[in-house]
Design a protein around this motif. Structure first.
Motif, short mmCIF file in Angstrom:
data_model
loop_
_atom_site.label_atom_id
_atom_site.label_comp_id
_atom_site.label_asym_id
_atom_site.label_seq_id
_atom_site.Cartn_x
_atom_site.Cartn_y
_atom_site.Cartn_z
N SER A 16 5.72 -0.10 24.96
CA SER A 16 7.01 -0.10 24.27
C SER A 16 7.33 1.24 23.61
O SER A 16 8.42 1.44 23.11
N ARG A 17 6.36 2.16 23.58
CA ARG A 17 6.61 3.45 22.93
C ARG A 17 6.43 4.63 23.87
O ARG A 17 6.17 5.75 23.42
N GLY A 18 6.55 4.39 25.18
CA GLY A 18 6.53 5.50 26.12
C GLY A 18 5.16 5.97 26.50
O GLY A 18 4.23 5.18 26.58
N THR A 19 5.05 7.26 26.72
CA THR A 19 3.82 7.80 27.29
C THR A 19 2.67 7.77 26.30
O THR A 19 2.86 7.79 25.09
N THR A 20 1.45 7.75 26.87
CA THR A 20 0.25 7.69 26.02
C THR A 20 0.09 8.99 25.25
O THR A 20 0.31 10.08 25.79
N PRO A 21 -0.30 8.90 23.99
CA PRO A 21 -0.52 10.10 23.18
C PRO A 21 -1.83 10.77 23.58
O PRO A 21 -2.64 10.16 24.26
N LEU A 63 -6.44 -0.91 18.54
CA LEU A 63 -6.54 -0.99 19.99
C LEU A 63 -5.44 -1.87 20.56
O LEU A 63 -4.86 -1.58 21.60
N LEU A 64 -5.15 -2.97 19.86
CA LEU A 64 -4.06 -3.85 20.32
C LEU A 64 -2.73 -3.11 20.27
O LEU A 64 -1.89 -3.23 21.17
N HIS A 65 -2.54 -2.34 19.21
CA HIS A 65 -1.32 -1.53 19.12
C HIS A 65 -1.23 -0.55 20.27
O HIS A 65 -0.18 -0.36 20.88
N TYR A 66 -2.36 0.08 20.60
CA TYR A 66 -2.39 1.04 21.69
C TYR A 66 -1.95 0.36 22.99
O TYR A 66 -1.13 0.90 23.73
N VAL A 67 -2.51 -0.83 23.22
CA VAL A 67 -2.15 -1.55 24.45
C VAL A 67 -0.65 -1.86 24.44
O VAL A 67 0.06 -1.62 25.41
N LYS A 68 -0.17 -2.39 23.34
CA LYS A 68 1.23 -2.80 23.29
C LYS A 68 2.19 -1.61 23.35
O LYS A 68 3.22 -1.66 24.00
N TRP A 69 1.82 -0.54 22.67
CA TRP A 69 2.74 0.60 22.59
C TRP A 69 2.74 1.49 23.83
O TRP A 69 3.75 2.05 24.19
N TYR A 70 1.55 1.61 24.45
CA TYR A 70 1.47 2.59 25.54
C TYR A 70 1.10 2.01 26.90
O TYR A 70 1.28 2.68 27.91
#
Lengths: 265, 145
Positions: A16-21, A63-70
């Motif tokens: 939901s937040r585009g490309t991985t940081p 980690l859950l945020h990472y999955v959801k965001w990226y």
């Protein structure tokens, strides 16, 4: 672009937040294995794995945020404060109920440089709406049924209802509950017998039963003397182990049992 | 006693439970002691069931009873006897632990210690106990003396 996929190489633009940081220094790639279920599409729940970079100081929630965001924006879970206060993100992490915002990755890393896998499931015993999101309504129904509020009769005092320190200390432990449902959904009795009030409801009844200012103890003890009340407890201690607030849940339940046995005639 | 059916009606009318198929819950030591308590309890119940039946045979005919008891004199049943003693012993010791958790105000605090204590007592009784119970079968099977 197709929706989520298990392949790490395809994990670029479906979050939901585009490309991985950029991966931070010192991060280790871990496998996050999530029990997923979308009732509109999936006939049955299934496991899905993601590769996520994790720092020792990360919480599972990061980690859950990472999955959801990226990686996959369709991943559904609850979280509000993210600091162990609101009790929204109770989930089954590596087989035990924990708050995702209170479990540090450094405590989950596999030793000897082995690949770390973190398994995350919805809490057990409540209907799953989607992924890690469960219907909390049965849990709150049990909570409301024990009248978790001050009951006092007679004229209201014109000043505060005073209480000694010893009287306050009597129920201090059970005031800490944040209603996250970690305890109730760790209870083997609750899994098979959903009509059982469950540890959380009893903890919140305990909080008022042993409050010297409260006059509703008899009502609540009657409610908990029911077939689905405290007597269903088999003292498995899963609730005490699961409580993120460190409440001695089984002790509280046993105190209510003993109040029923010995305090009343 | 006041009726509580109104208060609990909502709770019992709960929507369907969550879907299973997840991994096993990694419960507290207390959960596994409870699981063992159930298993040993059911096993002991089934023994008692058979035991009441075979003992009742003596009223039918003493000879039939003797023949039934004769059937039990084999190594497999001897092992089952050791298992029965172990199950009953665990169930009894853990029963005392559960009663202490129920009635002793510090029982919940020391539940783990009490569990390891009963495991210790169980081993102290079962190791020599199994030796003496199996001694005859082993010498019969493998010779010696």
């Amino acid at each position: 672009m197709t929706a989520s996929t298990t392949s790490p190489t395809d994990q670029t633009t479906s979050g939901s937040r585009g490309t991985t940081p950029p991966v931070p220094e010192g991060a280790v790639a871990v496998t996050v294995k999530i029990r997923r279920f979308n009732p509109e599409v999936d006939p049955e729940p299934y496991w899905q794995s993601f590769e996520v970079p994790a720092l020792p100081t990360d919480r599972v929630l990061n980690l859950l945020h990472y999955v959801k965001w990226y990686l996959d924006g369709t991943l559904t879970f609850r979280r509000s404060c993210a600091h162990g206060i609101c009790g929204s993100d109770a989930m089954k992490i590596n087989g035990v109920n924990r708050l995702a915002c209170k479990v540090l990755m450094k405590d989950l890393f596999a030793g000897d440089g082995k690949q770390t896998t973190v398994t995350i499931e919805p809490i057990k015993g409540l209907p799953v709406h989607k992924d890690l999101l469960v219907d909390m309504e049965p849990f709150f129904e049990a909570f409301r049924a024990v009248k978790p509020y001050l009951i006092a009769y007679g004229n209201e005092p014109t000043r505060e209802r005073l209480q000694s320190q010893a009287d306050r200390a009597r129920f201090d432990d059970t005031t800490k509950c944040i209603l996250c449902a970690c305890c109730t959904t760790s209870c083997p009795v609750y899994w098979t017998e959903g009509s059982y009030f469950g540890p959380a409801a009893i903890v919140n009844a305990h909080r008022f039963i042993f409050d010297s200012r409260d006059e509703g103890a008899e009502e609540r003890l009657d409610i908990l003397n029911d077939v689905d009340g405290v007597w269903r407890c088999r003292t498995t201690f899963n609730c005490t182990d699961a409580c993120p607030r460190g409440i001695q849940v089984t002790k509280a339940i046993q105190e209510v049992k003993r109040a029923l046995l010995f305090r009343r005639t | 006693m006041a009726s509580t059916s109104a208060a609990t009606a909502d709770v019992t009318e709960r929507a369907g439970s969550s879907r299973g198929g997840g991994r096993l819950y990694r419960g507290d030591l207390g959960m596994w002691s409870w699981v063992l308590h159930r298993i040993t309890g059911v096993a002991t119940f089934f023994f008692l069931f058979v035991h009441v039946l075979d003992t009742a045979l003596v009223r039918v005919s003493p000879n039939a009873y003797d023949r039934a008891i004769e059937l039990y004199k084999n190594p497999v049943v001897n092992l089952m006897e050791v298992g029965l003693v172990g199950a009953v012993l665990y169930h009894a010791l853990n029963g005392v632990r559960v009663m202490l958790v129920d009635f002793w105000s510090k029982g919940t605090k020391y539940q783990r210690g009490m569990f390891w204590t009963i495991v210790g007592v169980w081993l102290v009784v079962m190791i020599p106990g199994a030796y003496f119970m199996l001694q005859r079968t082993i010498t019969d099977l493998f010779g010696g003396n």
